[in-house]
Scaffold this active site. Structure first.
Site, short mmCIF file in Angstrom:
data_model
loop_
_atom_site.label_atom_id
_atom_site.label_comp_id
_atom_site.label_asym_id
_atom_site.label_seq_id
_atom_site.Cartn_x
_atom_site.Cartn_y
_atom_site.Cartn_z
N ASN A 8 0.88 -1.17 0.00
CA ASN A 8 0.00 0.00 0.00
C ASN A 8 0.91 1.22 0.00
O ASN A 8 1.46 1.59 1.04
CB ASN A 8 -0.89 -0.04 1.26
CG ASN A 8 -1.73 1.22 1.39
OD1 ASN A 8 -1.80 2.03 0.46
ND2 ASN A 8 -2.34 1.40 2.55
N TRP A 9 1.09 1.78 -1.18
CA TRP A 9 2.04 2.90 -1.29
C TRP A 9 1.45 4.23 -0.81
O TRP A 9 2.15 5.24 -0.80
CB TRP A 9 2.53 3.02 -2.75
CG TRP A 9 3.59 2.02 -3.10
CD1 TRP A 9 4.21 1.14 -2.25
CD2 TRP A 9 4.18 1.80 -4.39
NE1 TRP A 9 5.13 0.39 -2.93
CE2 TRP A 9 5.14 0.77 -4.25
CE3 TRP A 9 3.99 2.36 -5.65
CZ2 TRP A 9 5.91 0.30 -5.31
CZ3 TRP A 9 4.75 1.89 -6.72
CH2 TRP A 9 5.70 0.87 -6.55
N LYS A 10 0.17 4.24 -0.48
CA LYS A 10 -0.48 5.48 -0.01
C LYS A 10 -0.17 6.62 -0.98
O LYS A 10 -0.08 6.39 -2.18
CB LYS A 10 -0.05 5.77 1.44
CG LYS A 10 -0.25 4.54 2.33
CD LYS A 10 -0.12 4.80 3.79
CE LYS A 10 -0.32 3.49 4.55
NZ LYS A 10 -0.27 3.65 5.99
N GLU A 94 -7.08 4.83 7.47
CA GLU A 94 -6.93 6.25 7.08
C GLU A 94 -8.19 6.72 6.34
O GLU A 94 -8.59 7.88 6.47
CB GLU A 94 -5.66 6.43 6.23
CG GLU A 94 -4.41 6.34 7.12
CD GLU A 94 -3.17 5.82 6.44
OE1 GLU A 94 -3.08 5.84 5.20
OE2 GLU A 94 -2.27 5.36 7.17
N GLY A 170 2.13 2.45 10.73
CA GLY A 170 3.09 3.54 10.59
C GLY A 170 3.75 3.97 11.89
O GLY A 170 4.39 5.01 11.96
N SER A 209 3.11 -1.99 10.54
CA SER A 209 4.56 -2.05 10.80
C SER A 209 5.16 -3.43 10.52
O SER A 209 6.04 -3.89 11.27
CB SER A 209 4.87 -1.58 12.22
OG SER A 209 4.46 -0.23 12.37
N GLY A 230 2.66 -0.94 4.39
CA GLY A 230 2.84 0.45 3.99
C GLY A 230 4.32 0.77 3.87
O GLY A 230 4.96 0.51 2.85
N GLY A 231 4.89 1.33 4.94
CA GLY A 231 6.26 1.85 4.92
C GLY A 231 7.29 0.91 4.30
O GLY A 231 8.07 1.32 3.44
P1 PGA Z 1 2.62 0.34 7.74
O1 PGA Z 1 1.19 0.59 7.05
O2 PGA Z 1 3.17 -0.94 7.17
O3 PGA Z 1 3.44 1.55 7.34
O4 PGA Z 1 2.40 0.27 9.20
C1 PGA Z 1 0.32 -0.46 6.82
C2 PGA Z 1 -0.93 0.06 6.15
O5 PGA Z 1 -1.31 1.21 6.42
O6 PGA Z 1 -1.56 -0.64 5.34
#
Ligand code: PGA
Length: 246
Positions: A8-10, A94, A170, A209, A230-231
């Site tokens: 998920n590159w947001k 989000e 995150g 995370s 994400g990250g």
């Molecule tokens: P993260 O995000 O791996 O940066 O914690 C996960 C997500 O929001 O899908």
């Protein structure tokens, strides 16, 4: 079942950074685990085109519950599917928190996207105060039952559920494998009540995370079939490691 890792590159990466990612990622990606990527919508075609040489599916991070019409700024799941889109993430925390998306609205989005033939990754998860108040299972249960209300087992065939504790997204704080497994087992149980046969085999992803140094233990849990990342999905080396390609 092959584990599934979804990036998920947001709202990250420009065009050059997308291309650089694939230059580093594709040669080493060996399909030990399936890799899917949800870039910013504007980069869908680029990611789709670069990824399809190695079967990397491209998806959206959100879509409309409507198919067409006067909905300025929205993306139609039908148009997306016609362009070769594979999947959509719905109900990310989000979206729930920053864009006030309720489970009722998400129910409409999930049903529409599935009907259009997209795979749907439906996200659920509790906040820290909810966990501390021992409400995790009731919150997640409500999100499952409201977000997946009024669906037949046949219509759920392309559904994937992601458990993402909000306090772990995150933040660098990961749920322990035992904490994650407990909620995953609960989710599978709830899904089995709704969809007896499908609930048994539905893919359940953990998100929050997730990184190369905790992924193996998380994926080793009985009811964790992959990750929504994400990250750590932004760097090709890290996402390769998550996909089992060091
Ligand atoms: P993260 O995000 O791996 O940066 O914690 C996960 C997500 O929001 O899908």
């Amino acid at each position: 079942m092959t584990k599934l890792l979804v990036a998920n590159w947001k709202m990250n990466k420009n065009e050059i950074e997308v291309k650089d990612f694939f230059t580093d990622f594709l040669p080493k990606y060996s399909h030990k685990r399936s890799a899917w990527i949800a870039p910013q919508a504007i980069h869908f075609s680029l990611v789709h085109q670069l990824g399809q040489t190695k079967g990397v599916k491209a998806g959206l991070q959100n879509c409309s519950e409507n198919l067409s019409g006067a909905f300025t700024g929205e993306i139609s799941p039908r148009t997306f599917k016609e362009m070769g889109g594979d999947f959509v993430i719905l109900g990310h925390s989000e979206r729930r928190q920053l864009f006030q998306e309720t489970s009722k609205l998400l129910n409409a989005k999930v049903k529409t996207a599935l009907k259009e033939g997209l795979k749907v990754i439906y996200c659920v998860g509790e906040t820290l105060p909810e966990r501390e108040a021992m409400q995790t299972l009731s919150i997640v249960g409500d999100q499952i039952h409201q977000g997946l209300n009024d669906m037949t087992e046949a219509s759920a065939e392309n559904l994937i559920v992601a458990y993402e504790p909000v306090w772990a997204i995150g933040t660098g704080k990961t749920a322990t494998p035992a904490q994650a497994q407990e909620v995953h087992a609960f989710i599978r149980g709830e899904l089995k009540k709704k969809f007896p046969a499908f609930g048994e085999k539905v893919q359940l992803l953990y998100g929050g995370s997730e990184k190369p140094d905790n992924v193996e233990e998380l994926l080793g849990q009985k009811d964790i079939d992959g990750g929504l990342v994400g990250g750590a999905s932004l760097k090709a080396q890290d996402f390769l490691a998550l996909c089992g390609d060091k």
